[in-house]
Structures are given as C-alpha cells and as structure tokens.
Design an enzyme around this catalytic site. Sequence first.
Site, PDB file in Angstrom:
ATOM      1  N   ASP A  35      21.156  67.412  10.753  1.00 49.00           N
ATOM      2  CA  ASP A  35      20.708  68.795  10.990  1.00 49.00           C
ATOM      3  C   ASP A  35      19.195  68.893  11.180  1.00 49.00           C
ATOM      4  OD1 ASP A  35      21.232  67.985   8.200  1.00 49.00           O
ATOM      5  OD2 ASP A  35      20.062  69.766   7.709  1.00 49.00           O
TER       6      ASP A  35
ATOM      7  N   THR B 263      11.515  59.915  -7.198  1.00 44.14           N
ATOM      8  CA  THR B 263      10.970  59.468  -8.478  1.00 44.14           C
ATOM      9  C   THR B 263       9.468  59.690  -8.548  1.00 44.14           C
ATOM     10  OG1 THR B 263      12.675  57.785  -8.623  1.00 44.14           O
ATOM     11  CG2 THR B 263      10.762  57.460 -10.020  1.00 44.14           C
TER      12      THR B 263
ATOM     13  N   ARG C  69       7.043  59.962   2.044  1.00 44.26           N
ATOM     14  CA  ARG C  69       7.700  58.796   2.639  1.00 44.26           C
ATOM     15  C   ARG C  69       7.110  58.513   4.014  1.00 44.26           C
ATOM     16  NH1 ARG C  69      13.568  61.013   0.661  1.00 44.26           N
ATOM     17  NH2 ARG C  69      13.398  60.260  -1.461  1.00 44.26           N
TER      18      ARG C  69
ATOM     19  N   THR D  73      13.250  45.122  -3.186  1.00 45.21           N
ATOM     20  CA  THR D  73      13.425  45.412  -4.604  1.00 45.21           C
ATOM     21  C   THR D  73      13.916  44.137  -5.291  1.00 45.21           C
ATOM     22  OG1 THR D  73      14.252  47.052  -6.173  1.00 45.21           O
ATOM     23  CG2 THR D  73      15.799  46.317  -4.466  1.00 45.21           C
TER      24      THR D  73
ATOM     25  N   HIS E  11      18.234  59.583  -6.632  1.00 42.95           N
ATOM     26  CA  HIS E  11      19.083  60.323  -5.712  1.00 42.95           C
ATOM     27  C   HIS E  11      18.812  61.793  -5.939  1.00 42.95           C
ATOM     28  CE1 HIS E  11      21.513  56.886  -4.849  1.00 42.95           C
ATOM     29  NE2 HIS E  11      21.939  56.773  -6.082  1.00 42.95           N
ATOM     30  N   THR E  12      18.807  62.534  -4.868  1.00 43.28           N
ATOM     31  CA  THR E  12      18.689  63.979  -5.017  1.00 43.28           C
ATOM     32  C   THR E  12      20.047  64.588  -4.730  1.00 43.28           C
ATOM     33  OG1 THR E  12      16.523  63.672  -4.086  1.00 43.28           O
ATOM     34  CG2 THR E  12      17.257  65.947  -4.383  1.00 43.28           C
TER      35      THR E  12
ATOM     36  N   GLY F 143      20.578  59.283   1.663  1.00 43.82           N
ATOM     37  CA  GLY F 143      21.460  60.377   1.262  1.00 43.82           C
ATOM     38  C   GLY F 143      22.705  59.863   0.552  1.00 43.82           C
TER      39      GLY F 143
ATOM     40  N   ASP G 287      16.984  56.089   0.423  1.00 44.94           N
ATOM     41  CA  ASP G 287      16.833  57.522   0.711  1.00 44.94           C
ATOM     42  C   ASP G 287      17.667  57.977   1.900  1.00 44.94           C
ATOM     43  OD1 ASP G 287      14.860  57.566  -1.311  1.00 44.94           O
ATOM     44  OD2 ASP G 287      13.377  56.866   0.141  1.00 44.94           O
TER      45      ASP G 287
HETATM   46  P1  GDP Z   1      19.544  58.580  -1.727  1.00 47.21           P
HETATM   47  O1  GDP Z   1      18.621  57.874  -2.652  1.00 47.21           O
HETATM   48  O2  GDP Z   1      20.101  57.676  -0.682  1.00 47.21           O
HETATM   49  O3  GDP Z   1      20.588  59.353  -2.431  1.00 47.21           O
HETATM   50  O4  GDP Z   1      18.649  59.615  -0.909  1.00 47.21           O
HETATM   51  P2  GDP Z   1      17.675  60.760  -1.474  1.00 47.21           P
HETATM   52  O5  GDP Z   1      18.395  61.619  -2.384  1.00 47.21           O
HETATM   53  O6  GDP Z   1      16.399  60.191  -1.924  1.00 47.21           O
HETATM   54  O7  GDP Z   1      17.310  61.469  -0.100  1.00 47.21           O
HETATM   55  C1  GDP Z   1      18.173  62.201   0.620  1.00 47.21           C
HETATM   56  C2  GDP Z   1      17.636  63.617   0.725  1.00 47.21           C
HETATM   57  O8  GDP Z   1      18.287  64.236   1.776  1.00 47.21           O
HETATM   58  C3  GDP Z   1      17.928  64.479  -0.483  1.00 47.21           C
HETATM   59  O9  GDP Z   1      16.911  65.437  -0.625  1.00 47.21           O
HETATM   60  C4  GDP Z   1      19.260  65.147  -0.123  1.00 47.21           C
HETATM   61  O10 GDP Z   1      19.457  66.402  -0.761  1.00 47.21           O
HETATM   62  C5  GDP Z   1      19.074  65.342   1.332  1.00 47.21           C
HETATM   63  N1  GDP Z   1      20.262  65.294   2.150  1.00 47.21           N
HETATM   64  C6  GDP Z   1      21.352  64.469   2.040  1.00 47.21           C
HETATM   65  N2  GDP Z   1      22.173  64.675   3.085  1.00 47.21           N
HETATM   66  C7  GDP Z   1      21.588  65.634   3.850  1.00 47.21           C
HETATM   67  C8  GDP Z   1      21.926  66.259   5.096  1.00 47.21           C
HETATM   68  O11 GDP Z   1      22.932  65.968   5.726  1.00 47.21           O
HETATM   69  N3  GDP Z   1      21.047  67.195   5.573  1.00 47.21           N
HETATM   70  C9  GDP Z   1      19.894  67.519   4.935  1.00 47.21           C
HETATM   71  N4  GDP Z   1      19.096  68.432   5.484  1.00 47.21           N
HETATM   72  N5  GDP Z   1      19.541  66.939   3.786  1.00 47.21           N
HETATM   73  C10 GDP Z   1      20.377  66.015   3.248  1.00 47.21           C
END
Ligand code: GDP
Length: 426
Positions: free
Chosen positions: A334, A301, A306, A237, A40-41, A14, A12
């Site tokens: 941020d 998921t 968290r 995992t 991933h989001t 990013g 998570d």
């Molecule tokens: P991943 O599994 O490593 O891709 O991570 P996730 O997607 O589970 O979690 C990252 C979360 O942080 C998601 O909701 C993203 O949209 C968000 N995100 C990624 N980079 C940034 C950022 O620089 N700033 C903010 N505020 N949110 C971010």
Amino acid sequence: MVQAVVGANWGDEGKGKITDMLAEDADIIVRFQGGANAGHTIVNNYGKFALHTLPSGVFYDHTTSIIGNGVALNIPVLFKEIKSITDKNVPMPKILVSDRAQMVMPYHILFDQYEEERLAGKSFGSTKSGIAPFYSDKYAKIGFQVSELFDEAALREKIDRVLVQKNIILEHLYHKPLIDAEETFNTLMEYKAMVEPYVCDVSAFLWNAIKEGKNILLEGQLGSLKDPDHGIYPMVTSSSTLAAYGAIGAGIPPYEIKKIVTVVKAYSSAVGAGAFVSEIFGDEADELRRRGGDGGEFGATTGRPRRMGWFDCVATKYGCRIQGTTDVAFTVLDVLGYLDEIPICVGYEIDGEVTTDFPTTSKLEKAKPVLKTMPGWKEDIRGIKEYDKLPENCRKYIEFIEEQIGFPITMVSNGPKREDIIIRNK
Ligand code: GDP
C-alpha cells in the site's frame, strides 16, 4: 503441522504482522533464534506494540507462546515486555521458556557497548543488546543455560571461572570496571525467580504437540541476508535467521516444517552497516521512509531511521531460495501508491557484468543496481480484499516480481492490520 514465518531480506519485512495473522489458526508460536535486538511491530485491537522477545502470538488467548532454546533470552526484558502488554489489558499469555535457552548476562550488554566504542567508526552498527557477546560465549561454551539456575553450587563455581576471563578483558582491553561474582550470582537468582514458573522441556512439549496434530508456528527474526552463513557476512546477526534453524532453535525434527512462509517487503529497507545495492538517498529516501511501514521506517527497538531502497529482485530471489520458501507473503504494498513510477532492481552489475545471482560480500560491495522502472498505480489499495480488485499496474508489479524471484506470492498485505490481507489462490 509446523509452519515457519521468516524474512527474505534484511529484516523488518512485516513478519510480526503475518505471524500475528497466522496465529489465529495456531496453537503454539515459537521464537527460535535472536534476541531483544530486533523487534516486531504489531497493530491489533488492543493497540500498537513493539515486541522484542515475546512471540507475536501473545495477543490470542488460545495460543501458547514459546521461547525456544535458540533464543538469546534477556530475562528482565522478557518480563518488562509481558508487563507492557498486560498493562494494556491483553490477558496474561501462556508462556513457556526452554530450559536449554541461554541467558543474556548483564555483562554481555556491557561488552557489546565497549566493543562498539573501541571500534568507533568501524563498528558493525550493533543494537548493543549483547547479542554478539552472548552467542560468542554460547559457542565458546561459557554461556549460561536457564537450567543452570537450578544448581546453585555449580552456578557459583562457573561464575567464578567465567569471570576470570571476562575481567582480564575488561581491565586490559576496555579499561572498564571489573565484574563482581557475588553481584552476578545475585542477579541470576533474581532471574531465576522471574523465569521459574515458565521453564519447561520445550522440545519434549513440541514433540507431543506435533503428535497431537497441533498447529505450530516458528517465528523468525531479521531475514536471510542477516544470516551468519548465508547473509552479508560480517554485517550479519549472530544466530541463523533461516527456517532450517527453526528445527534446531525449537528442538523439533526438520522434516516437520511443512510450510515456509517467507515475508518479502514491496520495497527495501535495512538497518546497520553493509552493502545495500538498491539503496536510495536524499529526498527520495526520506519520502519512502516517512510513508513506509506503519508510521515510518524507524527501528522498532532503536528508533534508528532505516536505510531505504527499491525492491531488489536479486537479493530477494536468493533470500527466498535460501529459506526454502513455499509461500511468499508480499507486504507493505500500500505504501507505494504515491509513486508515478517504481524502479525495481533486476540485476547487479559487477566489474562490467550483469548477474541475477546474489554474490558473496566482497563482490557485493562492488555491485551496482540495474534498474527497471514500472508504472505506479497512484491509488490507495488499503481495504481491497480480492486480488482481482487491485489496480492493474499494481498486479503487474506483483506478478513481475513473482516471476523474477521464482516463488509464488500467495499473500499480499495492503495495510498494517491483521485483516489487511489478500489471499491469492494459486
Ligand atoms: P518485522 O520485524 O519483520 O515484523 O517488521 P517490523 O515490524 O519491524 O516492520 C514492519 C512495519 O510495517 C510495522 O510497522 C508494521 O506495522 C508495518 N506493516 C506490516 N505490514 C504492513 C502493510 O502491509 N502495510 C503497511 N502500511 N504497513 C505494514
């Protein structure tokens, strides 16, 4: 050139956003490990998406998205995911699935649930996607490769053989209904119909692509600390989360991975059980969780909240080293703009001694965080495009962490969108 995008922490971080961003210049994006247990989001001009199986490059029409042999392939989940993006008007992505990828069987998911039930309070916090039973079977040599769908007689024979063992465990250990061979075969024939158009010899495809000078991204799932060898075993995992495994899980020469972009989050979060030294609780954690990520730190998921913590230099230094980091992408910075002061974990105290080396699990459980506090910047840094325009205290936070972890932070992500990125020329 081949680049890997991997996580330094517990997942998570990013990675999805960084992969989506780097995919702009990529021809091919490969998932090389893991399954639909993590997500991933991604936020882009089509909307907000949670991807579990598809690589994060599926939103571009110039890229080919590959499911490598190292992935735990859940075929119905893959197809549901394809539909969920095409329903939102994303053009049908070009997808290839390795003929050597193994399939998550319906019974893997059941076994995962039954085992968590059996362990009750002592469970590993599995997402119950069948991943641990899947990889156990793969290494016990009773897994099913996609290629096996194409020899029906051999498939029937193998199903019969494997189910003998599965049904003994179901009856005597879990006291659950038995699995029917005919039904299993029919399910696999449905999977075959779904996957057939995409099946390909992925390692040969990638070999040729490398020779043609294509840009290839390997996209990791979770992070270093969830790696079965180098992570917080057994709270890990079931497949390797390291860039090195990208060579195996995609089927390419290891020396072709030239760049390893390790994604590091500006604070910590973790899901599932296991030691988490810089963890915070109560209102402090709730506030960071609510403000974190893009709309809060809840599992992509599972929706599970968290666990939250301050930045951990010890875990991240190790997480970056074990990945073989060439570049750090420092994300979600941020979010910290609301804090007057920001604690950072700079060491672990174990049995009265302070260390900055990440220990094995039994010692890790005894570790207490040594915290240093830095002044916050109390500003919204979204929209800033140049490193020098960041507030001074923000730069100090980045540079302090960079020094502690010992790897160059070349990208700073200051928002969830593709364009929220500061490239730092180092
Ligand atoms: P991943 O599994 O490593 O891709 O991570 P996730 O997607 O589970 O979690 C990252 C979360 O942080 C998601 O909701 C993203 O949209 C968000 N995100 C990624 N980079 C940034 C950022 O620089 N700033 C903010 N505020 N949110 C971010």
